[in-house]
Design an enzyme around this catalytic site. Structure first.
Site, PDB file in Angstrom:
ATOM      1  N   LEU A  36       0.818  -1.222   0.000  1.00 16.93           N
ATOM      2  CA  LEU A  36       0.000   0.000   0.000  1.00 16.93           C
ATOM      3  C   LEU A  36       0.854   1.275   0.000  1.00 16.93           C
ATOM      4  O   LEU A  36       0.359   2.345   0.334  1.00 16.93           O
ATOM      5  CB  LEU A  36      -1.011   0.011   1.158  1.00 16.93           C
ATOM      6  CG  LEU A  36      -2.010  -1.152   1.148  1.00 16.93           C
ATOM      7  CD1 LEU A  36      -2.961  -1.054   2.337  1.00 16.93           C
ATOM      8  CD2 LEU A  36      -2.814  -1.182  -0.161  1.00 16.93           C
ATOM      9  N   GLY A  39      -0.176   1.593  -3.812  1.00 13.08           N
ATOM     10  CA  GLY A  39      -1.503   1.050  -4.074  1.00 13.08           C
ATOM     11  C   GLY A  39      -2.550   1.637  -3.133  1.00 13.08           C
ATOM     12  O   GLY A  39      -2.228   2.321  -2.161  1.00 13.08           O
ATOM     13  N   PHE A  75       2.824  -7.143  -9.983  1.00  9.52           N
ATOM     14  CA  PHE A  75       2.663  -5.749 -10.441  1.00  9.52           C
ATOM     15  C   PHE A  75       3.402  -4.763  -9.542  1.00  9.52           C
ATOM     16  O   PHE A  75       3.270  -3.560  -9.739  1.00  9.52           O
ATOM     17  CB  PHE A  75       1.172  -5.359 -10.414  1.00  9.52           C
ATOM     18  CG  PHE A  75       0.297  -6.250 -11.235  1.00  9.52           C
ATOM     19  CD1 PHE A  75       0.167  -6.049 -12.602  1.00  9.52           C
ATOM     20  CD2 PHE A  75      -0.386  -7.306 -10.658  1.00  9.52           C
ATOM     21  CE1 PHE A  75      -0.627  -6.876 -13.368  1.00  9.52           C
ATOM     22  CE2 PHE A  75      -1.186  -8.146 -11.417  1.00  9.52           C
ATOM     23  CZ  PHE A  75      -1.304  -7.927 -12.778  1.00  9.52           C
ATOM     24  N   TYR A 143      15.230   1.435 -14.692  1.00  6.70           N
ATOM     25  CA  TYR A 143      13.882   0.834 -14.658  1.00  6.70           C
ATOM     26  C   TYR A 143      13.783  -0.293 -15.685  1.00  6.70           C
ATOM     27  O   TYR A 143      13.412  -1.428 -15.359  1.00  6.70           O
ATOM     28  CB  TYR A 143      12.815   1.902 -14.936  1.00  6.70           C
ATOM     29  CG  TYR A 143      11.462   1.306 -15.220  1.00  6.70           C
ATOM     30  CD1 TYR A 143      10.706   0.747 -14.204  1.00  6.70           C
ATOM     31  CD2 TYR A 143      10.944   1.267 -16.517  1.00  6.70           C
ATOM     32  CE1 TYR A 143       9.476   0.166 -14.466  1.00  6.70           C
ATOM     33  CE2 TYR A 143       9.720   0.697 -16.784  1.00  6.70           C
ATOM     34  CZ  TYR A 143       8.980   0.145 -15.763  1.00  6.70           C
ATOM     35  OH  TYR A 143       7.778  -0.437 -16.025  1.00  6.70           O
ATOM     36  N   ASN A 172       1.979   1.741 -23.375  1.00  3.75           N
ATOM     37  CA  ASN A 172       1.545   2.777 -22.422  1.00  3.75           C
ATOM     38  C   ASN A 172       0.182   2.453 -21.828  1.00  3.75           C
ATOM     39  O   ASN A 172      -0.853   2.700 -22.472  1.00  3.75           O
ATOM     40  CB  ASN A 172       1.552   4.144 -23.112  1.00  3.75           C
ATOM     41  CG  ASN A 172       2.968   4.666 -23.289  1.00  3.75           C
ATOM     42  OD1 ASN A 172       3.774   4.058 -23.994  1.00  3.75           O
ATOM     43  ND2 ASN A 172       3.299   5.757 -22.639  1.00  3.75           N
ATOM     44  N   PHE A 210       7.088  17.587 -23.693  1.00  3.19           N
ATOM     45  CA  PHE A 210       8.518  17.294 -23.634  1.00  3.19           C
ATOM     46  C   PHE A 210       9.079  17.057 -25.039  1.00  3.19           C
ATOM     47  O   PHE A 210       9.153  15.928 -25.507  1.00  3.19           O
ATOM     48  CB  PHE A 210       8.789  16.069 -22.762  1.00  3.19           C
ATOM     49  CG  PHE A 210       8.419  16.239 -21.310  1.00  3.19           C
ATOM     50  CD1 PHE A 210       8.690  17.422 -20.633  1.00  3.19           C
ATOM     51  CD2 PHE A 210       7.811  15.202 -20.611  1.00  3.19           C
ATOM     52  CE1 PHE A 210       8.356  17.575 -19.288  1.00  3.19           C
ATOM     53  CE2 PHE A 210       7.480  15.344 -19.264  1.00  3.19           C
ATOM     54  CZ  PHE A 210       7.750  16.526 -18.609  1.00  3.19           C
ATOM     55  N   GLY A 286      15.922  10.295 -22.430  1.00  2.00           N
ATOM     56  CA  GLY A 286      15.596   8.873 -22.529  1.00  2.00           C
ATOM     57  C   GLY A 286      14.296   8.567 -23.247  1.00  2.00           C
ATOM     58  O   GLY A 286      13.920   7.397 -23.360  1.00  2.00           O
TER      59      GLY A 286
HETATM   60  N1  UFG Z   1       4.844  13.631 -21.849  1.00  2.00           N
HETATM   61  C1  UFG Z   1       4.847  14.996 -21.957  1.00  2.00           C
HETATM   62  N2  UFG Z   1       4.531  15.743 -20.861  1.00  2.00           N
HETATM   63  C2  UFG Z   1       4.201  15.174 -19.663  1.00  2.00           C
HETATM   64  C3  UFG Z   1       4.203  13.763 -19.557  1.00  2.00           C
HETATM   65  C4  UFG Z   1       4.536  13.019 -20.671  1.00  2.00           C
HETATM   66  O1  UFG Z   1       5.147  15.558 -23.020  1.00  2.00           O
HETATM   67  O2  UFG Z   1       3.943  15.903 -18.699  1.00  2.00           O
HETATM   68  C5  UFG Z   1       5.166  12.819 -23.023  1.00  2.00           C
HETATM   69  C6  UFG Z   1       6.419  11.993 -22.835  1.00  2.00           C
HETATM   70  O3  UFG Z   1       7.566  12.727 -23.188  1.00  2.00           O
HETATM   71  C7  UFG Z   1       6.147  10.822 -23.765  1.00  2.00           C
HETATM   72  C8  UFG Z   1       4.622  10.668 -23.723  1.00  2.00           C
HETATM   73  O4  UFG Z   1       4.141  11.907 -23.231  1.00  2.00           O
HETATM   74  O5  UFG Z   1       6.510  11.155 -25.065  1.00  2.00           O
HETATM   75  C9  UFG Z   1       4.171   9.564 -22.792  1.00  2.00           C
HETATM   76  O6  UFG Z   1       4.828   9.732 -21.550  1.00  2.00           O
HETATM   77  P1  UFG Z   1       4.411   8.913 -20.249  1.00  2.00           P
HETATM   78  O7  UFG Z   1       5.269   9.429 -19.146  1.00  2.00           O
HETATM   79  O8  UFG Z   1       2.940   8.906 -20.086  1.00  2.00           O
HETATM   80  O9  UFG Z   1       4.815   7.433 -20.606  1.00  2.00           O
HETATM   81  P2  UFG Z   1       6.223   6.844 -21.069  1.00  2.00           P
HETATM   82  O10 UFG Z   1       6.077   6.525 -22.520  1.00  2.00           O
HETATM   83  O11 UFG Z   1       7.363   7.673 -20.704  1.00  2.00           O
HETATM   84  O12 UFG Z   1       6.345   5.614 -20.084  1.00  2.00           O
HETATM   85  C10 UFG Z   1       5.597   4.462 -20.181  1.00  2.00           C
HETATM   86  C11 UFG Z   1       5.448   3.834 -18.801  1.00  2.00           C
HETATM   87  C12 UFG Z   1       6.786   3.499 -18.234  1.00  2.00           C
HETATM   88  C13 UFG Z   1       7.527   2.653 -19.198  1.00  2.00           C
HETATM   89  C14 UFG Z   1       7.567   3.281 -20.546  1.00  2.00           C
HETATM   90  C15 UFG Z   1       8.141   2.357 -21.544  1.00  2.00           C
HETATM   91  O13 UFG Z   1       4.802   4.733 -17.952  1.00  2.00           O
HETATM   92  O14 UFG Z   1       6.617   2.783 -17.031  1.00  2.00           O
HETATM   93  O15 UFG Z   1       6.269   3.594 -21.002  1.00  2.00           O
HETATM   94  O16 UFG Z   1       8.952   3.072 -22.373  1.00  2.00           O
HETATM   95  F1  UFG Z   1       8.791   2.479 -18.802  1.00  2.00           F
END
Ligand code: UFG
Length: 331
Positions: A36, A39, A75, A143, A172, A210, A286
């Site tokens: 928790l 969670g 998970f 990660y 995603n 981003f 990244g």
């Molecule tokens: N993004 C933004 N602004 C934000 C948040 C996200 O522009 O405030 C963009 C990110 O740069 C990315 C896209 O939205 O291009 C999705 O970002 P998320 O953070 O929602 O998801 P990620 O693709 O980074 O990450 C997901 C999972 C991770 C996993 C990854 C695998 O959440 O746990 O996919 O690459 F590692």
């Protein structure tokens, strides 16, 4: 006596709680094991909960001794890529060492079926898209490393001890239960759809996009957003596969569609009827330009048949939950 209980480790989190809801709907016996920390017990009302931590082998041992567990789903991972870069020890201790503890306990109690939540992050910077399961594995963050190292450990346990497993590599994860009863409540919320909804409500600062100079149609990153209920369906299929004697497998879970950050923001604005306050910022370190799954393998081998392959549906379910729980589960 036939052992028939599933241990859902980390079952009170975003993905785990939706799997538990599906397990309850199908009367599949299960026990949630969750510390928790991330969670929410409110997300698993109706499921049995044992509070404990995978970093504590003694607690794990007791859970296996006290319950007729035949299958484990996992998970309970930390999931923030950026944090894993600055604090890799935290990630290795929980996401790797914790899973080793879990698998040791499974071995002690002859539990030989394991469904593991993996990630697109095992592939690193894509060499081609859509990404199939044979794509080279070259994670670019601790990660992703922990997830890939666990996958390799699982394979070794399979060869040496007879563990049978299904590793599901999510792209995603997004959306929420269509009835609005459970949804995504991370703290901090970093995921695009959930964060854009909070920004539209004024609950977090304006969204930063981003990077706008990627080699993509609108300059922002493309991601394959997959509804959490379609992930749940895949987990149930994985359990059935293992319980009917199936061999170890690794599968991608995505729809094969890439949506840009701008397209997601547009969908959020359309669904909510509100503007998402936003600004354009530099790239996040990244982030690959494109992460798009080929999920042909799980469709063909397990008959995965996703029902919610539609961005606006995903966003509208996430929105329904957020409207019902504007402050998340904490209220
Ligand atoms: N993004 C933004 N602004 C934000 C948040 C996200 O522009 O405030 C963009 C990110 O740069 C990315 C896209 O939205 O291009 C999705 O970002 P998320 O953070 O929602 O998801 P990620 O693709 O980074 O990450 C997901 C999972 C991770 C996993 C990854 C695998 O959440 O746990 O996919 O690459 F590692």
């Amino acid at each position: 006596m036939l052992r028939r209980m599933i241990l859902v480790v980390g079952g009170a989190g975003f993905v785990g709680s939706h799997i538990c809801k599906s397990l309850r709907a199908q009367n599949i016996e299960h026990l949630v094991f969750d510390n928790l920390e991330k969670g929410h017990s409110q997300a698993i009302v109706g499921s049995q909960l044992a509070v404990g931590d995978i970093r504590d082998p003694a607690t794990l041992e007791r859970v296996f001794a006290d319950n007729d567990i035949d299958t484990v789903m996992h998970f309970a991972a930390y999931i923030e890529v950026g944090e894993s870069v600055t604090d890799p020890a935290k990630y290795y201790r929980n996401n790797f060492q914790g899973v080793l503890n879990l698998m040791d306990a499974m071995r002690n109690h002859r539990v030989e079926q394991f469904v593991f939540s993996s990630t697109a992050a095992v592939y690193g910077e894509p060499k081609y898209v859509p990404i199939d399961e044979l794509h080279p594995k070259d994670p670019t963050s601790p990660y992703g490393e922990t997830k890939w190292n666990v996958e390799r450990m699982i394979q070794s346990f399979g060869r040496a001890y007879g563990l049978r497993s299904v590793a599901l590599r999510y792209f995603n994860a997004a959306g929420a239960s269509p009835d609005g009863s459970i949804g995504e409540d991370h703290d901090p919320e970093t995921h695009l759809i959930a964060r854009a909804l909070l920004a539209a409500m004024g609950k977090v600062p304006p969204l930063t996009i981003f990077g706008t100079d990627y080699d993509t149609p609108d300059g922002t990153c493309l991601r394959d957003y997959v509804h959490v209920l379609d992930l749940a369906q895949a987990h149930i299929l994985a359990i059935k596969h293992l319980r009917s004697g199936g061999e170890s497998r690794q599968f991608n879970l995505g729809y094969g569609n890439g949506f840009s950050v701008r397209q997601v923001i547009n969908a959020v604005e359309k669904v909510t009827g509100m503007e998402v306050p936003k600004s354009e910022g530099p790239r996040r370190e990244g982030d690959p330009a494109r992460l798009i799954a080929s999920s042909t393998k799980i469709r063909e081998e397990l008959g995965w048949n996703p029902e919610f392959n539609d961005l606006e549906t995903i966003v509208s379910h996430a929105w329904k939950w957020r409207q019902a729980f504007p402050n998340g589960y904490g209220l």
